[in-house]
Design a protein around this motif. Structure first.
Motif, PDB file in Angstrom:
ATOM      1  N   ALA A 106      -8.102   1.653   6.897  1.00 54.40           N
ATOM      2  CA  ALA A 106      -7.584   0.996   8.100  1.00 54.40           C
ATOM      3  C   ALA A 106      -7.444  -0.522   7.925  1.00 54.40           C
ATOM      4  N   PRO A 107      -8.459  -1.217   7.374  1.00 58.12           N
ATOM      5  CA  PRO A 107      -8.300  -2.677   7.241  1.00 58.12           C
ATOM      6  C   PRO A 107      -7.184  -3.075   6.277  1.00 58.12           C
ATOM      7  N   GLU A 108      -7.041  -2.308   5.194  1.00 55.10           N
ATOM      8  CA  GLU A 108      -5.991  -2.638   4.238  1.00 55.10           C
ATOM      9  C   GLU A 108      -4.620  -2.417   4.874  1.00 55.10           C
ATOM     10  N   HIS A 109      -4.506  -1.340   5.649  1.00 52.39           N
ATOM     11  CA  HIS A 109      -3.255  -1.141   6.392  1.00 52.39           C
ATOM     12  C   HIS A 109      -2.909  -2.364   7.231  1.00 52.39           C
ATOM     13  N   ASP A 110      -3.901  -2.884   7.929  1.00 57.62           N
ATOM     14  CA  ASP A 110      -3.618  -3.963   8.875  1.00 57.62           C
ATOM     15  C   ASP A 110      -3.158  -5.238   8.173  1.00 57.62           C
ATOM     16  N   VAL A 111      -3.719  -5.507   6.998  1.00 60.54           N
ATOM     17  CA  VAL A 111      -3.283  -6.686   6.242  1.00 60.54           C
ATOM     18  C   VAL A 111      -1.852  -6.487   5.733  1.00 60.54           C
ATOM     19  N   ALA A 112      -1.567  -5.299   5.201  1.00 55.98           N
ATOM     20  CA  ALA A 112      -0.216  -5.032   4.687  1.00 55.98           C
ATOM     21  C   ALA A 112       0.797  -4.989   5.828  1.00 55.98           C
ATOM     22  N   ALA A 113       0.401  -4.385   6.952  1.00 52.97           N
ATOM     23  CA  ALA A 113       1.331  -4.271   8.087  1.00 52.97           C
ATOM     24  C   ALA A 113       1.639  -5.637   8.686  1.00 52.97           C
ATOM     25  N   ALA A 114       0.695  -6.571   8.561  1.00 58.26           N
ATOM     26  CA  ALA A 114       0.955  -7.916   9.063  1.00 58.26           C
ATOM     27  C   ALA A 114       2.203  -8.489   8.392  1.00 58.26           C
ATOM     28  N   LEU A 115       2.274  -8.366   7.066  1.00 57.36           N
ATOM     29  CA  LEU A 115       3.432  -8.919   6.354  1.00 57.36           C
ATOM     30  C   LEU A 115       4.673  -8.044   6.488  1.00 57.36           C
ATOM     31  N   SER A 116       4.485  -6.732   6.553  1.00 57.79           N
ATOM     32  CA  SER A 116       5.659  -5.852   6.569  1.00 57.79           C
ATOM     33  C   SER A 116       6.236  -5.704   7.973  1.00 57.79           C
ATOM     34  N   SER A 117       5.461  -6.047   9.001  1.00 61.61           N
ATOM     35  CA  SER A 117       5.980  -5.794  10.349  1.00 61.61           C
ATOM     36  C   SER A 117       5.621  -6.884  11.372  1.00 61.61           C
ATOM     37  N   HIS A 118       4.360  -7.318  11.405  1.00 59.71           N
ATOM     38  CA  HIS A 118       3.958  -8.202  12.497  1.00 59.71           C
ATOM     39  C   HIS A 118       4.525  -9.610  12.326  1.00 59.71           C
ATOM     40  N   VAL A 119       4.445 -10.143  11.110  1.00 59.80           N
ATOM     41  CA  VAL A 119       5.041 -11.459  10.853  1.00 59.80           C
ATOM     42  C   VAL A 119       6.567 -11.417  11.037  1.00 59.80           C
ATOM     43  N   PRO A 120       7.268 -10.380  10.543  1.00 61.18           N
ATOM     44  CA  PRO A 120       8.706 -10.299  10.857  1.00 61.18           C
ATOM     45  C   PRO A 120       8.998 -10.341  12.355  1.00 61.18           C
TER      46      PRO A 120
END
Lengths: 345, 345
Positions: free
Chosen positions: B182-196
């Protein structure tokens, strides 16, 4: 008043054209002009591109001068740094009635070069808005620019050339001609195109540098794919575009960074109300993309006298987000059909 | 080892499902499950949505408890802030063999809530990656999630539930299951989706605030339209997503800002070589979107013993940008087909 670029030729009457620089955009311009029945030649500094054009059955002489000689209109479609020189060569190799234009993504620099070369009457700065994550003649298609917003920069002395070119791109490309001054174009283009390229480059670059690069790419769905699409374009072309519009691009970026700071502050503060409000501001602008309602109107000006009223009309139309869908000269008058967006509600 | 979530049921054997929260994503999950032949009920807190679902011929009882009772698997698809509560209610209203999952865009928070509720064996945090610039059941389609990258978070105690759910989403949605913590997902999702989403909101917001708003919108072509697409989504949903992943989103944004600073410095300095190099870095990452070559492999683990090796395999697969395309349990073994990207060249 008589212009070197004459009103005597019928609008919609261009019969011959040339394209200098037959990459993605130039090649697409060439293919559409040919499909519309114009006699059109292309020239590219790259011998392999000329050979490829020749193999495709296109007129592709060995020199720029041969390509443009005797033509009614010349589109300069090479890289931005090449425009001042190709403009000078094309002007020298064509007659005074030949209209010259370009398709570069910034306008003030090339407009200044044309004025310095004494070409203000013949040269109309132009910029068709089209996606370009590919490159090269092999990617060109006749349809690439169909229906595009196409900026043309009218000036008092270049009005006749503007009319002829506007009529041509509306007729052949079904373009929505957006009339703007060159400096105003550059400020608007910074936000509509140059800053998006910077953001896409920064997002893609941050992922490239990330230790979690592979995992991020595995999750890359809509927002990342969309937000980085233009980062897939040729770096040299994007760099040229940004450097040719340095001031407005940096100013536009500062404006985006200010909103980004507000958004980051709201996230950091865990403030859903402020964050939602900020996001809603952006949604309002986004909703207007492709979603605006336009109202058509018709305007008429005397063709051969002082152009001040016509110029003011055109620039106001562009500043208000409007465009032209018709331009013709008949019985001593120029007739425009313009379309204006409904005021933001 | 025997789990409450049992290996005894055949993988691919889920017959009944429920969806809690039938908006765009939940509605699309429901429609696809139904199309695949499952007996599926949906529940939404909004009475109008339940009525609409009923009118569409969907099973849409009045309470969450009725919707989930007796089901094999329950998808929690409501807004992020609702998940802890709906998880608790769904768990209380279902039997121990029922697998629970969610589709929220951040995973650490809901995973912690499940652990706190003693649901680690039955709850599998999930996140299908799909575009979402629309909202609501009326926009849902069975095909929305077809072929999506679908993160599922395996844990040692929840392995049996992970396997059943992975098999289901691969079978029904042709999902590419990306196993991640779960934590690794959240870091990766930040760059792949949340920052966009932050960048899109800032770009659209800056245009909204600009004096040249109308002219900018008139020029809005590919790069602006693409770069702001997700800014058209519901602000509340985007705000929830960003606030639920505050730390990683802000860290990801800092990484993007660092590259943006480098780009701006190169533009300001008029330095084409540095600017081109920076843009080329981004192009490398962008080229890997949708352009990676994957190599398939097969791995087998004992189904009923210690899951440490299986868990390590799964998490390494996700961290390397890989995914599962098959998961089945047969003759006491679990068999995975995984696909790994070729190393970046």
């Amino acid at each position: 008043m008589t212009d070197g670029v004459t009103d005597r030729r019928p609008v919609l009457g261009e019969r011959t054209a040339a394209v200098v620089g037959t990459g993605l955009i130039g090649g697409s311009v060439l293919l559409r002009l040919r499909a519309a029945g114009l006699d059109v030649a292309g020239w590219d500094p790259d011998p392999a591109t000329r050979r490829y054009a020749h193999e495709q059955g296109l007129a592709a002489p060995d020199t720029l001068e041969e390509a443009v000689a005797g033509r009614d209109v010349v589109f300069l479609c090479g890289p931005l740094p090449s425009l001042a020189e190709t403009l000078s060569r094309a002007a020298a190799a064509t007659e005074e009635h030949c209209v010259l234009t370009d398709v570069g993504s910034t306008k003030a620099e090339v407009a200044a070069a044309a004025t310095a070369q004494g070409l203000g009457r013949r040269f109309v700065p132009g910029h068709p808005m089209a996606g370009a994550d590919r490159a090269g003649l092999a990617s060109a298609t006749p349809a690439l620019l169909d229906g595009a917003a196409w900026v043309l920069c009218p000036t008092g002395s270049g009005m006749a050339a503007f009319r002829r070119l506007a009529a041509l791109v509306i007729d052949v490309f079904r373009a929505r001609v957006v009339p703007m001054s060159a400096p105003e174009h550059d400020v608007a283009a910074a936000l509509s195109s140059h800053v998006p390229h910077l953001l896409a480059g920064a997002l893609a670059g941050a992922v490239q540098r990330s230790a979690l690069r592979e995992a991020v790419l595995a999750l890359a769905a809509g927002s990342f794919a969309d937000g980085t699409r233009v980062a897939g374009g040729p770096p040299e072309r994007t760099a040229n575009m940004l450097l040719a519009n340095r001031g407005p691009a940096l100013t536009g970026l500062d404006a985006v960074r200010a909103v980004l700071d507000d958004l980051a502050d709201a996230v950091r503060a865990g403030d859903p109300a402020t964050l939602t409000d900020l996001l809603d501001e952006g949604r309002t602008a986004r909703a207007a993309v492709g979603g605006r309602v336009f109202t058509a109107h018709r305007r008429e000006f005397p063709a051969a006298v002082d152009h001040a009223g016509e110029l003011a009309y055109l620039r106001e139309l562009g500043a208000a987000g409007g465009h032209l869908t018709e331009c013709r000269v008949e019985a001593g008058a120029v007739v425009y059909t313009g379309r204006l967006p409904a005021p933001p509600g």
